[in-house]
Design an enzyme around this catalytic site. Structure first.
Site, mmCIF file in Angstrom:
data_model
loop_
_atom_site.group_PDB
_atom_site.id
_atom_site.type_symbol
_atom_site.label_atom_id
_atom_site.label_comp_id
_atom_site.label_asym_id
_atom_site.label_seq_id
_atom_site.Cartn_x
_atom_site.Cartn_y
_atom_site.Cartn_z
ATOM 1 N N ASP A 193 0.497 -1.168 -0.006
ATOM 2 C CA ASP A 193 -0.239 0.052 -0.308
ATOM 3 C C ASP A 193 0.764 1.113 0.565
ATOM 4 O O ASP A 193 0.264 2.321 -0.680
ATOM 5 C CB ASP A 193 -1.035 -0.431 1.187
ATOM 6 N N MET A 274 -7.531 5.999 3.148
ATOM 7 C CA MET A 274 -7.455 7.274 2.576
ATOM 8 C C MET A 274 -5.972 7.001 1.643
ATOM 9 O O MET A 274 -6.011 8.102 0.562
ATOM 10 C CB MET A 274 -7.577 8.798 3.266
ATOM 11 N N ARG A 275 -5.284 6.550 1.270
ATOM 12 C CA ARG A 275 -4.140 6.265 0.242
ATOM 13 C C ARG A 275 -4.323 6.247 -0.750
ATOM 14 O O ARG A 275 -3.579 7.388 -1.811
ATOM 15 C CB ARG A 275 -3.185 5.635 0.778
ATOM 16 N N ALA A 276 -5.127 5.549 -0.869
ATOM 17 C CA ALA A 276 -5.618 5.144 -2.810
ATOM 18 C C ALA A 276 -5.964 6.544 -3.246
ATOM 19 O O ALA A 276 -5.908 7.336 -4.159
ATOM 20 C CB ALA A 276 -6.836 4.679 -2.873
ATOM 21 N N VAL A 279 -3.470 9.343 -3.222
ATOM 22 C CA VAL A 279 -2.467 8.491 -4.823
ATOM 23 C C VAL A 279 -3.015 8.737 -6.040
ATOM 24 O O VAL A 279 -2.664 9.496 -7.301
ATOM 25 C CB VAL A 279 -1.983 7.350 -4.697
#
Length: 662
Positions: A193, A274-276, A279
């Site tokens: 991730d 929430m990283r996706a 990104v």
């Protein structure tokens, strides 16, 4: 200096080249993880990228590549006054798999720090890669703690070195690129991730494209400089396009409609955190800048999803990463309105409508028939012929299997071991470079000699002979070698379902504990290494799923084959301790004196002190207890399949430890 292969001369691999270029335009995207089989130009393409990056301005003499226009106020070589600097090419720094933590983050001279109070810092690879590329080949083979340090630095843009109260901080912003072959093992999901984008690469199956790959490679090998000169114009054009996209990037507008599509896509594919979303937003913005646009379009969001989401979609360790493009298109279409007032379609993704009709007849979770050819047409005495592969039952949680004693193997989460990380258990004289100072032991060693050394002030006079290395105890990964009986006596369908379910559960446990695994099967007249020792438990699960049964029970051959596998692996990786799990009903048939031969083969493991467990698969009202005898010959412990399923085999190796202690 060798001439790198031109980036624009790479044939195919469009997704890989695009992902690298997007990170060159916007390093905030978060790097690229390149997954693929060997021989697919992963390393060649990554190394070629460095020649395309614009030159960077640096402060003269600064070992940390500070920007002269905005120098780092905390630079260890600072402070620097803003002003003109010198230009140099962007660097590409490679991190070897066997690198130490000090090589990665840098090291402090502990002796000078204690004796003189001076922070003498030797920069590591993170400092060298600042404002350039940090490339990690075979990142999946890198020790977990190094991957953690690496990704933390990439996320924070800085590296921190802490040694016994002495700390140094420096900037570390770089384009992170990792390559890996999934057959050699996977990264943990939480580490996957942390990479912004991922790309799957494979060799082309088109003959014309393969011919062009070979033609270009031979031309490059014959004369690298001349070959590079042929592509100089294309290289210059791409380099200029990167510069233009960087300048345009701050002007790109990410509208509410595009943001809504990004959020809806991440929610539809059930990615964690929430990283996706972040990104994807950065990637879509970089795509627009690369295309020379100042507005993010739906096509940018779609491409960003294809690059940013597949490795975040893994719901279980044995699920292949990937993305359902039909579902992606439906989600983007559903949220394509510009007014932001679209309501979810109840029959669309995540809606409550009726499911789509099946494309074909489906079983009720039954077995897919995989007929296998018989071994030499050998009949089975019981009348059972060759059987198709049984499907494993649902895996269950197992308790930890541990190998007795204290090892010194690769870092993991299974058995006790002396490691670089863990709780401090003592001190010793350093062998080579000091990495973990034991402060109390060092002071204790130096204290008796202070008067003789002429100490007159408050400082402690420390010499190299006084330094003590801290010894630490943590956990190691082991080699779990499964020896599975696939003979006709094991062919009863429900029995094999349960056996495969149990082995699959242990494979899942091995994945979580960072073990290597291997699989030996025996049936008919011989034994086979279905999977040599590897870190890829996904491959082991695939071999297990397709495992057929039938024929006689060459138990001795299976044990001897397992013993040979351990012998070879001991030469390759002598520090990794094995655990042998034999899954059988204990029967031995075929050939002269099969029971005696099996007993002698088992004795080889007992003589070498190899930890072993026998999973007794014998069923029926009358039990012969053959698996128990085999366990005694191995010097291990036996457990019935019912006991295994009820509470796993967690207590087995504890039993081994208890017996050996006694």
């Amino acid at each position: 200096m060798s001439t790198p292969y031109p980036f624009t001369a790479v044939v195919g691999q469009d997704d890989l080249r695009l992902a690298l270029l997007l990170n060159a335009v916007s390093p905030a995207v978060g790097g690229v993880l390149v997954r693929g089989e060997k021989g697919t130009a992963k390393s060649t393409t990554v190394r070629a990228l460095s020649a395309l990056l614009p030159e960077v301005a640096v402060v003269p003499g600064c070992r940390f590549s500070c920007d002269p226009n905005s120098p780092d106020p905390e630079c260890p070589d600072g402070p620097h006054e803003p002003g003109s600097g010198t230009q140099r090419p962007a660097r590409m720094v490679e991190l070897p798999v066997g690198a130490s933590e000090d090589r990665l983050v840098g090291s402090l001279d502990i002796e000078r720090a204690l004796a003189e109070g001076v922070k003498s810092f030797e920069p590591g690879l993170l400092a060298q890669a600042h404002r350039g590329i940090l490339y990690v080949d075979e990142v999946n083979l890198l020790h977990d703690h190094l991957v953690d340090v690496l990704l933390d630095a990439a996320a924070m843009g800085a590296s921190y070195v802490e040694r016994e109260g002495v700390s140094v901080r420096h900037a570390a912003r770089f384009l992170l690129v990792g390559t890996m072959n999934p057959e050699e093992g996977e990264l943990r999901p939480q580490l996957l991730d942390r990479f912004g984008l991922t790309v799957e690469v494979a060799a082309s199956r088109e003959p014309d494209q393969r011919v062009e790959v070979v033609r270009r490679r031979l031309a490059y090998d014959d004369d690298p400089a001349a070959f590079a000169a042929q592509w100089a114009q294309e290289e210059a054009a791409v380099r200029q396009r990167i510069v233009a996209a960087r300048e345009l990037l701050p002007q790109v507008r990410l509208g509410d409609a595009a943001l809504r599509q990004i959020a809806a896509t991440c929610a539809a594919f059930e990615v964690d955190g929430m990283r996706a979303d972040i990104v994807m937003a950065r990637t879509a913005t970089a795509l627009a800048a690369w295309a020379g646009r100042t507005d993010v379009l739906a096509e940018d969001v779609r491409q960003a999803a294809l690059l940013a989401l597949p490795h975040r979609r893994r719901r279980a360790p044995f699920d292949a990463p990937g993305l359902d493009e039909d579902k992606l298109d439906e989600t983007l279409e559903q949220y394509s309105g510009d007014d932001g007032d679209d309501e979810p379609d109840p029959d669309g993704p995540g809606g409550g409508g009726q499911p789509a009709p099946d494309s074909g007849p489906q079983g009720d979770g039954g077995e897919a028939a995989r007929p296998e050819a018989g071994e030499g047409g050998q009949p089975q005495a019981s009348g059972a012929g060759e059987q198709s592969a049984a499907r494993a039952t649902e895996p269950f949680r197992t308790k930890a299997l541990t190998v007795p004693g204290i090892g010194e193997g690769a870092a993991g989460r299974r058995s006790r071991a002396r490691t670089e990380h863990g709780r401090t258990t003592g001190a010793r004289r350093p062998q080579g470079t000091l990495t973990k100072l034991h402060l109390a032991a060092t002071v204790q060693a130096a204290a008796p000699y202070q008067r003789a050394r002429g100490r007159s002030g408050p400082g402690l006079i420390v010499r190299r002979d006084d330094l003590r290395q801290a010894t630490r105890e943590g956990r190691e990964g082991n080699l779990v070698l499964f020896v599975v009986d696939a003979s006709g006596s094991m062919a009863a369908r429900q029995r094999m379902n349960a056996v495969k379910g149990a082995v699959l559960s242990l494979l899942l446990d091995a994945y979580q504990r960072r073990d290597k695994v291997g699989l030996v099967t025996f049936r008919g007249t011989s034994a086979d290494v279905a999977l040599p020792p590897t870190s890829s438990v996904d491959a082991a699960a695939a071999r297990l799923e397709s495992l057929p049964t039938g024929g006689r029970t060459p138990l001795a051959a299976g044990l001897l084959k397992a013993h040979e596998v351990l012998r070879v692996e001991r030469l390759r990786d002598p520090a990794r301790r094995p655990l042998v799990v034999v899954v059988t009903d204990g029967r031995a048939t075929g050939g002269p004196e099969p029971v005696l031969l099996a007993s002698r083969a088992a004795g080889l493991f007992a003589a070498e002190g190899v930890a072993s467990v026998v999973v007794d698969c014998e069923s029926g009202p009358v039990r012969l207890g053959l698996a128990g005898r085999l366990a005694a010959d191995l010097g291990g412990t036996a457990v019935t399949l019912d006991e295994l399923r009820a509470d796993s085999i967690a207590g087995l190796v504890k039993g081994i430890q208890g017996r050996r202690a006694a």
